[in-house]
Write a protein that holds these residues in place. Structure first.
Motif, PDB file in Angstrom:
ATOM      1  N   ILE A 171      16.542  78.671 153.199  1.00  0.00           N
ATOM      2  CA  ILE A 171      16.144  77.812 152.082  1.00  0.00           C
ATOM      3  C   ILE A 171      17.200  76.744 151.828  1.00  0.00           C
ATOM      4  N   GLN A 172      18.456  77.203 151.836  1.00  0.00           N
ATOM      5  CA  GLN A 172      19.572  76.289 151.633  1.00  0.00           C
ATOM      6  C   GLN A 172      19.527  75.143 152.649  1.00  0.00           C
ATOM      7  N   ARG A 176      18.531  71.183 151.923  1.00  0.00           N
ATOM      8  CA  ARG A 176      19.542  70.174 152.262  1.00  0.00           C
ATOM      9  C   ARG A 176      18.935  69.107 153.149  1.00  0.00           C
ATOM     10  N   LEU A 180      18.502  67.529 149.222  1.00  0.00           N
ATOM     11  CA  LEU A 180      19.019  68.161 148.012  1.00  0.00           C
ATOM     12  C   LEU A 180      20.537  68.024 147.991  1.00  0.00           C
ATOM     13  N   GLY A 181      21.048  67.397 146.930  1.00  0.00           N
ATOM     14  CA  GLY A 181      22.488  67.155 146.886  1.00  0.00           C
ATOM     15  C   GLY A 181      23.219  68.348 146.329  1.00  0.00           C
ATOM     16  N   SER A 182      24.277  68.773 147.029  1.00  0.00           N
ATOM     17  CA  SER A 182      25.096  69.832 146.458  1.00  0.00           C
ATOM     18  C   SER A 182      26.318  69.213 145.821  1.00  0.00           C
ATOM     19  N   ASP A 183      26.383  67.860 145.855  1.00  0.00           N
ATOM     20  CA  ASP A 183      27.434  67.205 145.094  1.00  0.00           C
ATOM     21  C   ASP A 183      26.787  66.143 144.221  1.00  0.00           C
ATOM     22  N   VAL A 186      26.982  66.699 137.293  1.00  0.00           N
ATOM     23  CA  VAL A 186      26.636  68.059 136.870  1.00  0.00           C
ATOM     24  C   VAL A 186      25.127  68.186 136.641  1.00  0.00           C
ATOM     25  N   ARG A 189      23.294  68.512 139.785  1.00  0.00           N
ATOM     26  CA  ARG A 189      23.442  69.829 140.411  1.00  0.00           C
ATOM     27  C   ARG A 189      22.639  70.892 139.668  1.00  0.00           C
ATOM     28  N   ILE A 190      22.580  70.753 138.325  1.00  0.00           N
ATOM     29  CA  ILE A 190      21.771  71.713 137.569  1.00  0.00           C
ATOM     30  C   ILE A 190      20.314  71.595 137.970  1.00  0.00           C
ATOM     31  N   SER A 192      19.160  70.770 140.789  1.00  0.00           N
ATOM     32  CA  SER A 192      18.852  71.300 142.126  1.00  0.00           C
ATOM     33  C   SER A 192      18.801  72.824 142.137  1.00  0.00           C
ATOM     34  N   MET A 193      19.049  73.443 140.978  1.00  0.00           N
ATOM     35  CA  MET A 193      19.028  74.909 140.924  1.00  0.00           C
ATOM     36  C   MET A 193      17.635  75.464 141.205  1.00  0.00           C
ATOM     37  N   ALA A 194      16.637  74.909 140.484  1.00  0.00           N
ATOM     38  CA  ALA A 194      15.280  75.435 140.613  1.00  0.00           C
ATOM     39  C   ALA A 194      14.734  75.387 142.048  1.00  0.00           C
ATOM     40  N   LEU A 196      16.230  75.597 144.716  1.00  0.00           N
ATOM     41  CA  LEU A 196      16.917  76.557 145.582  1.00  0.00           C
ATOM     42  C   LEU A 196      16.453  77.989 145.299  1.00  0.00           C
ATOM     43  N   ILE A 197      16.306  78.302 144.011  1.00  0.00           N
ATOM     44  CA  ILE A 197      16.082  79.699 143.650  1.00  0.00           C
ATOM     45  C   ILE A 197      14.617  80.097 143.684  1.00  0.00           C
TER      46      ILE A 197
ATOM     47  N   VAL B  29      20.934  85.586 145.353  1.00  0.00           N
ATOM     48  CA  VAL B  29      20.930  84.350 144.558  1.00  0.00           C
ATOM     49  C   VAL B  29      22.353  83.866 144.325  1.00  0.00           C
ATOM     50  N   LEU B  32      23.320  81.675 147.059  1.00  0.00           N
ATOM     51  CA  LEU B  32      22.673  80.359 147.031  1.00  0.00           C
ATOM     52  C   LEU B  32      23.322  79.441 146.007  1.00  0.00           C
ATOM     53  N   LEU B  35      26.670  77.332 146.256  1.00  0.00           N
ATOM     54  CA  LEU B  35      26.581  76.027 146.913  1.00  0.00           C
ATOM     55  C   LEU B  35      26.697  74.884 145.916  1.00  0.00           C
ATOM     56  N   LEU B  36      26.189  75.082 144.692  1.00  0.00           N
ATOM     57  CA  LEU B  36      26.117  73.994 143.714  1.00  0.00           C
ATOM     58  C   LEU B  36      27.413  73.795 142.936  1.00  0.00           C
ATOM     59  N   LYS B  37      28.359  74.706 143.129  1.00  0.00           N
ATOM     60  CA  LYS B  37      29.667  74.602 142.469  1.00  0.00           C
ATOM     61  C   LYS B  37      29.524  74.417 140.961  1.00  0.00           C
ATOM     62  N   LEU B  38      28.612  75.143 140.354  1.00  0.00           N
ATOM     63  CA  LEU B  38      28.481  75.133 138.899  1.00  0.00           C
ATOM     64  C   LEU B  38      29.185  76.374 138.360  1.00  0.00           C
ATOM     65  N   LEU B 174      15.610  80.202 133.448  1.00  0.00           N
ATOM     66  CA  LEU B 174      15.046  80.246 134.801  1.00  0.00           C
ATOM     67  C   LEU B 174      13.997  81.346 134.916  1.00  0.00           C
TER      68      LEU B 174
END
Lengths: 265, 196
Positions: A171-172, A176, A180-183, A186, A189-190, A192-194, A196-197, B29, B32, B35-38, B174
């Motif tokens: 999935i990751q 990508r 999907l940006g991992s940088d 903030v 990045r928040i 992009s959470m949905a 991914l999960i 999870v 996963l 990766l986002l560094k949060l 979530l």
């Protein structure tokens, strides 16, 4: 091969490998209770750490225990010693000071005791994990009267995990590849959470029904006692020792929670 | 209906499989999200999900076993916090019982309630077993608070609460989004969803 990597079990022929898993587990409990409840400050922890290191040496896993404890305890010590040494509220005795920042005795003693206690418990937990095959643990728990359903949820995650990790990685990579940006910020990045999960969880849900049906077809709900291929040897002596250890745990625990002034005299 | 019978009715084969998958989700999870560094872990998302879908007991078992299994496969320190994970599952289940996973804003509220109970159980473990330090980034907050002149207990309480509040609120929201997005075929399996 993947399954062998997953748990920390190390194959071996030592005497600790052949001890019944529940006996080892009771000893882990005894160590924990003694270290935190027994009188005598750091002394019980120091003695038990010595005994546990000896046990590790006998079973030939001292090197692995050493490496693993190091990795866990070093970051803890790096934070613990300065934070308590400089800032512990009970600090009175100044050891040394530099530009107004003082290092105190009480904080260092406190940090040392906590680290010693943790080292003793960590050491025996590692010995348990290194010398006990997860399947043996589950079999022994079932033989001790745990229901088959519990044995299932203890055991099946170990088998499911490699597949799920693989899927998480897919999935990751897929997200990508779709940009999907991992940088970035903030907020970005928040957001992009949905993506991914949710694929991971919805995918897992789709499988639950099939697994449940497969289990039921194999008599998961049957009340009859299931037979097992694995045999975990046990002995009367070990059973007696286990009971004795549990009794000591109970006594130490009572000693800890009952205030002395009501007991003595 | 006796307690045992009620328990048996709650725990059919489907629930057991759900719990076992949730345990694995908790662990996967985490990988996963890193990766986002949060500053969040979401390592109790499966536990909360089980709590909402299958009730407080199932949620509690999912949390407890996640950390115990974690202890066996990679870090014995996680096992020490197993009671915390259990409480997260139980509280999430109770929140769902009172319909707190119906809207996004009640889900935020549920996240806050979970954080409070989480802290109540985590603080003594962190304080007595680890002297307040667990070797993570939260230790800097701990050092800062101690430097301000707070006592050990107060510093641990504040550190644990702040380290968890964002994580647990994000988890709850979530979970709300996920159960809204569940296909009909899956959600029909959970009678509790009507209330949640």
């Amino acid at each position: 091969m993947q399954r062998a990597d997953l748990s920390l079990f190390i194959k071996g022929e030592s005497c600790l490998h052949s001890v019944h898993p529940l006996s080892k587990l009771t000893y882990v409990l005894l160590t924990g209770v003694t270290v935190y409840c027994a009188p005598g400050g750091y002394l019980p922890a120091a003695i038990l750490l010595g005994v546990n290191l000896l046990l590790a040496a006998i079973s030939g896993i001292l090197l692995q225990v050493w490496k693993f404890s190091w990795r866990t305890l070093l970051p803890l010590a790096l934070f613990m010693i300065p934070i308590h040494g400089f800032l512990n509220p009970d600090n009175h005795t100044l050891l040394t000071s530099y530009h107004g920042v003082g290092l105190y005795l009480e904080g260092l003693v406190f940090a040392g005791r906590v680290l010693l206690q943790l080292a003793a418990v960590l050491c025996i937990s590692l010995i348990f994990v290194f010398t006990t095959h997860p399947a043996d643990l589950i079999t022994s728990l079932t033989q001790a009267g745990l229901s088959a359903s519990f044995a299932y949820i203890l055991g099946s995650p170990l088998l499911l995990l490699p597949a799920m990790r693989e899927r998480a990685k897919t999935i990751q990579d897929a997200q990508r590849a779709r940009g999907l940006g991992s940088d970035g910020g903030v907020i970005k990045r928040i957001r992009s959470m949905a993506p991914l999960i949710s694929p991971l969880i919805l995918g897992a849900f789709a499988e639950i029904e099939q697994r449940a049906i497969a289990l039921e077809l194999r008599g998961f709900n049957s009340a009859r006692t299931k037979t097992s291929l694995r045999v975990v040897p046990d002995s009367a002596t070990q059973r007696a020792v286990r009971k004795l250890m549990l009794l000591v745990c109970l006594l130490l625990f009572i000693y800890k929670i009952v205030p002395y002034q009501y007991v003595s005299y | 209906m006796g307690v045992t019978e009620k328990f048996k009715k709650d725990f059919n084969t489907f629930t057991w499989v759900l719990i076992s998958v949730a345990i694995v989700l908790n662990i996967a999870v985490g990988q996963l999200v890193s990766l986002l560094k949060l500053p969040i872990f979401l390592d109790s998302i499966g536990t909360v999900l089980v709590g909402v879908l299958a009730g407080p007991w199932a949620g509690g078992i999912a949390g407890l076993l996640t950390n115990l299994i974690w202890g066996v496969i990679s870090s014995p320190v996680a096992a020490a916090f197993a009671p915390v994970a259990m409480v997260i599952g139980i509280v999430a289940g109770l929140c769902a019982k009172f319909g707190m996973f119906k809207n996004w804003w009640t889900a935020i509220l549920a996240g806050l309630i979970i954080t409070v109970f989480n802290s109540v159980v985590a603080v003594p473990i962190r304080l007595y077993m680890f002297g307040g330090i667990t070797g993570s980034g939260a230790d800097f907050a701990m050092a800062y608070l101690l430097a301000l002149g707070k006592d050990l207990f107060g510093s641990v309480v504040v550190t644990v609460f702040t380290a968890n509040v964002i994580d647990k609120v994000a988890t709850a929201v979530l979970v709300w989004a996920i159960i809204k997005g569940l296909p009909e075929k899956a959600s029909a399996r959970f009678p509790r969803l009507v209330r949640a």
